[in-house]
Design a protein around this motif. Structure first.
Motif: not given
Length: 644
Positions: A547-561
């Protein structure tokens, strides 16, 4: 410009697109691309980055990155050079070998780019060089080396001469070549090449040349003139016999942690199993130091490791002759591998092969006679995935050839033509793909098919043509491109006109636009990031997201990944922005700001997603005999037309 390139130095935007050398110099903390005529002009007070790209006939491009530091280079420029070398490596897909080059101690590989020699210039590079007028500066150079020549300017005095090397005295009207009595024939031949180079580049090809033999003092006016420049002849003292060198210490291995601390590994025997893919290591071989970076390490970890190794050399008081080489996992050199016992020469067995062996062993232990059936061999071998790629973006009747750095960045509103050439049975074979974005306009789709038909008709190699649609790509397409990022929006004039007429918001990414990408794939050589709607309902517990925004970058890790998904996520983050450290978020522990960026929390699929099985394409032959019609299933031939 794609969003993932906004932090890439503009000087690197087309780096590696063509074979050969590219040279950049750091001036006022910025990179300046050097023209080809200035590739040999290295100033002692500046830092340079050199990229050598080799495009073999068979296989992927090979890149070597060197950062060269003059003896008078400022520390801030030295640090920036190492950072930029790593940034360039990341832009090229983290598949290069990096070398640290110190003036006067350059590696043979580096000097081989600048045959017959490289002669650094005193001073600091400036892009606004003026004409320098004044008295010609007399220079004395020493030349060493049989294969490539290390040319080093030494003080213009008699004590600089010796019996072991070849020397060149460059004056305004004449060049003298002095050959020490113990120098080799190869060194003298190389010295003549350097003299010719100086003649052509500093004297316009018009200069008298004199050769001086060590130990001969009479019968030649050139000899008298040479020694008169040193204030008259005096014998050159002979070097005392070199003491017997001690046996160099064995290689020592260290682990470099995330904080840059170098931790020794207490083991005398080195093995490949000691190298973990999520860590960085240093191998100290006394006069040469290797930094090995696992394929699962992030750019920040690699940058920390490089700084730690440079500090180690400086703090330990190592000789300036110490070479630093930075290797990524899978690109280990022969010298590096030689320090490890039993480095495997073949690829490791895949997991299912290991499991098959264990099952066979269990049955044999229980008394059953197990015979393994031979693997089936296809009549048609699989294609070589190490070929060369060209990609064009379709804009109506026009085609735009994309640089290498843009090959794997496609837009849903555009159409593309991909040409893939690989070695076949005795000749090169070619595949053409017409990739049609799911939001492309009809005009571009029609033009893409027309363009690819024209390319096929004009080709001499009877190529294969495939028309594929976004979201329905065959596995072969992903294996060829290896790393693919699909953005919303488009760049063609037809797409821009369409959304303007319909009043549709342009979703083409820019640096201020929120963007959500689903990461998927099977390996670092087959992975994709697909842009989806930036809302919470686009999430899925079976995947990882960026997830990219102007302020930061997030990585989201799904529980079933899976762990494989996490590895692909780390690799994709490097492609998006190698300089930015993302905020890692696990499903169920998201901060409020994460949901705010997505417009609020909402329901999304949380059950394990079953991947649909995609059949391989089949080619059928229609056979009619005595009034009966049947279909015969055959293998897919490269000489036939496929449509997916």
């Amino acid at each position: 410009m794609p969003i993932i390139n906004k932090d890439l130095d503009p000087a690197f935007q087309t780096a590696g697109a063509n074979p050969g050398l590219e040279v950049w110099c750091i001036e006022n903390q910025e990179l300046v691309l050097m023209s080809e005529s200035d590739h040999r002009k290295f100033y002692t007070g500046s830092a340079y980055i050199v990229l050598n790209a080799v495009f073999p006939k068979n296989g992927p491009p090979h890149y070597d990155i060197h950062y060269w530091l003059g003896n008078d280079t400022k520390k801030v420029d030295s640090n920036l050079a190492s950072d930029k070398a790593l940034e360039l490596d990341a832009a090229l897909g983290s598949c290069s070998v990096q070398y640290r080059e110190i003036q006067g101690q350059e590696s043979q590989k580096f000097l081989s780019y600048f045959k017959p020699c490289l002669i650094p210039i005193e001073g600091v590079f400036t892009s606004k060089q003026g004409n320098l007028n004044g008295e010609y500066q007399v220079s004395l150079y020493s030349c060493k080396g049989d294969y490539v020549v290390h040319v080093r300017e030494v003080p213009f005095q008699r004590s600089s001469l010796n019996h072991e090397d070849v020397f060149i005295l460059d004056t305004a009207l004449k060049i003298f070549l002095f050959s020490g009595c113990n120098s080799t024939i190869q060194e003298r031949a190389k010295g003549l090449e350097v003299v010719q180079y100086i003649t052509e580049n500093k004297h316009g090809g018009k200069c008298e040349v004199a050769t001086i033999e060590d130990g001969k003092f009479v019968g030649d006016s050139d000899v008298g003139e040479f020694w008169s420049l040193f204030g008259g002849y005096a014998p050159i003292p002979r070097e005392p016999p070199a003491s017997q060198e001690s046996v160099p210490p064995s290689a020592k291995q260290y682990w470099i942690n995330l904080q840059g601390k170098i931790c020794p590994i207490g083991s005398n025997a080195l093995s490949k199993e000691m190298l973990e893919s999520d860590k960085c290591y240093m191998l100290d071989c006394d006069n040469e130091i290797f930094v090995w970076m696992g394929r699962q390490t992030l750019l920040t970890e690699r940058r920390t490791s490089i700084k730690a190794a440079e500090d180690f050399v400086r703090n330990e008081g190592r000789s300036s002759k110490t070479h630093l080489t930075f290797l990524s996992e899978g690109l280990e050199s022969t010298v590096f591998r030689s320090h490890f016992t039993n480095w495997p020469k073949t690829v490791e067995p895949r997991l299912y092969e290991e499991g098959r062996e264990k099952v066979a062993a269990i049955f044999k232990h229980q008394g059953y006679d197990v015979k393994e059936l031979p693997d089936e061999k296809d009549d048609e071998p699989s294609i070589d995935y190490g070929g060369t790629i060209k990609v064009w973006r379709v804009d109506g009747d026009e085609l735009s050839l994309l640089p290498v750095t843009e090959h794997t960045r496609l837009y849903s509103g555009d159409c593309y033509i991909v040409q893939y050439t690989f070695p076949g049975n005795g000749r090169d074979e070619t595949l053409f793909y017409a990739w049609l974005g799911c939001r492309c306009v009809t005009e571009d789709k029609t033009a893409a098919i027309s363009h690819v038909n024209t390319m096929v008709d004009s080709s001499r190699t009877n190529p294969v043509m495939a028309q594929i649609h976004e979201g329905k790509e065959p596995a072969q397409f992903f294996s060829i491109l290896k790393r693919l990022i699909v953005f919303k929006g488009g760049n063609s004039s037809g797409y821009k006109k369409f959304i303007e007429e319909k009043g549709i918001v342009d979703e083409t990414p820019n640096e201020n636009l929120v963007a959500l990408f689903r990461v998927q794939g099977t390996s670092p050589d087959n992975m994709q990031a697909i842009q989806v709607d930036q809302v919470s309902s686009s999430l899925n517990s079976s995947y990882c997201y960026i997830l990219r925004s102007e302020a930061a970058m997030y990585t989201w890790i799904g529980n079933l990944s899976s762990a494989r998904d996490h590895n692909l996520l780390d690799r994709m983050v490097e492609l998006f922005n190698p300089a930015q450290l993302p905020v890692s978020v696990r499903e169920g522990n998201e901060p409020d700001i994460f949901w705010d960026v997505l417009g609020g929390k909402a329901e999304y699929p949380r059950e394990k997603e079953i991947q649909g099985f995609i059949d391989d394409p089949h080619l059928f032959a229609l056979k009619i005999t005595k009034g009966k019609t049947c279909l015969i299933d055959g293998s897919v031939s490269h000489a036939n037309l496929l449509e997916f």
